[in-house]
Design an enzyme around this catalytic site. Structure first.
Site, PDB file in Angstrom:
ATOM      1  N   GLY A 263       8.871  -2.080  -3.342  1.00  0.00           N
ATOM      2  CA  GLY A 263       7.619  -2.376  -2.672  1.00  0.00           C
ATOM      3  C   GLY A 263       6.386  -2.165  -3.539  1.00  0.00           C
ATOM      4  N   HIS A 264       5.289  -1.779  -2.875  1.00  0.00           N
ATOM      5  CA  HIS A 264       3.969  -1.661  -3.499  1.00  0.00           C
ATOM      6  C   HIS A 264       3.979  -0.633  -4.631  1.00  0.00           C
ATOM      7  CE1 HIS A 264      -0.379  -2.069  -3.571  1.00  0.00           C
ATOM      8  NE2 HIS A 264      -0.566  -0.791  -3.284  1.00  0.00           N
ATOM      9  N   PHE A 265       4.462   0.567  -4.350  1.00  0.00           N
ATOM     10  CA  PHE A 265       4.514   1.631  -5.351  1.00  0.00           C
ATOM     11  C   PHE A 265       5.818   1.525  -6.134  1.00  0.00           C
ATOM     12  CE2 PHE A 265       1.107   3.412  -2.789  1.00  0.00           C
ATOM     13  CZ  PHE A 265       0.309   4.039  -3.737  1.00  0.00           C
TER      14      PHE A 265
END
Length: 284
Positions: A263-265
């Protein structure tokens, strides 16, 4: 393992905290974090790369261990943050450097690159967007605040500052949430809970529209200067879509784009793979 030094720089009266590692005479990589994090997000990157590169990871003003002046004394805009980090690079003596940009670090770093193209040796973007097609529907509540900056719309964004939202940002899209350490998000929650930090972050939500207004400027920089470019993208990011990563190839045909099943991180689960890609990309 290379030693990591924890320093502060006086940037025209503002304390900017930063991590530094690696030989001072090695190629420099400036690491720019995103929301709601700080330079600690690079804790797994720095040991992997410090043997070959000079690494500098500042906390943006208002984040982490850097100063968070009162809003009446400091304008929390992306233009201002970029100006501070630009000046920071001068204060600590960086002449030419590559940049690693993530989330908020992208509009910060892209502003610096467009202003000083001669200083930028390469760009690595990890879920750092510069194209409208890269913005997902997850931005809709913030877009509503841009269109109508009412107190009601501002208050609606406070949910994004809650611990459960931080946890969601860290774990959404990861194939196994148990692989995501709680340490990073817990530290972010600590910083978000400081008095006044919520209003700072709401100001930045409102000003993010200035970044989109500059997308054509960033894209013109990419087309004109064609810096060596690597996108390393968590493909399940709920905010910045894979289309945004692919779009860099439109202006930099030689751009390298790599997707990771997270995901994002993305560094929380794929730091080893991403740092290996960076090492190969930056190899002389």
């Amino acid at each position: 393992m290379a030693a990591i030094n924890y320093r502060t720089a006086d940037v025209d009266g503002l304390k900017i905290f930063y991590r530094e590692a690696g030989p001072a005479d090695a190629p420099t990589l400036l690491l720019l974090h995103g929301f709601p994090s700080a330079g600690h997000m690079f804790r797994d990157v720095i040991p992997h790369l410090a043997g070959r590169f000079h690494l500098v990871a500042p906390d943006l003003p208002g984040f982490g261990q850097s100063d968070m002046p009162a809003r009446g004394k400091f304008a929390y805009t992306f233009d201002h943050i970029a100006d501070v980090i630009d000046r920071f690079t001068e204060v600590i003596g960086l002449k030419r450097f590559a940049i690693y940009v993530f989330d908020y670090g992208a509009p910060t770093g892209f502003r610096i690159a467009a202003k000083h193209p001669e200083r930028i040796t390469a760009i690595i973007s990890q879920n750092g967007n510069a194209y409208e097609e890269g913005l997902s529907e997850g931005w809709n509540p913030i877009r509503a605040y841009w269109k109508d900056p009412s107190q009601a719309n501002r208050e609606a964004l406070r949910a994004l500052l809650a611990p459960e939202s931080t946890r969601w940002q860290y774990t959404h899209g990861a194939t196994d949430a148990a692989m995501v350490s709680p340490d990073g998000r817990s530290l972010d929650d600590f910083y978000l809970a400081r008095p006044g930090a919520d209003e700072v972050q709401l100001d930045l939500f409102g000003d993010y529209k200035s970044n989109i207004a500059l997308y054509p400027t960033f894209q013109a920089y990419f087309r004109t200067h064609k810096p060596p470019f690597l996108a390393v993208w968590g493909k399940n990011d709920p905010f910045f879509l894979p289309r945004g990563a692919e779009a860099f190839k439109r202006d930099i045909p030689g751009a390298v784009v790599r997707f990771f099943d997270t995901g994002h991180f993305a560094l929380e689960t794929h730091a080893a793979e991403i740092t290996a890609a960076i090492g190969d990309f930056l190899a002389p």
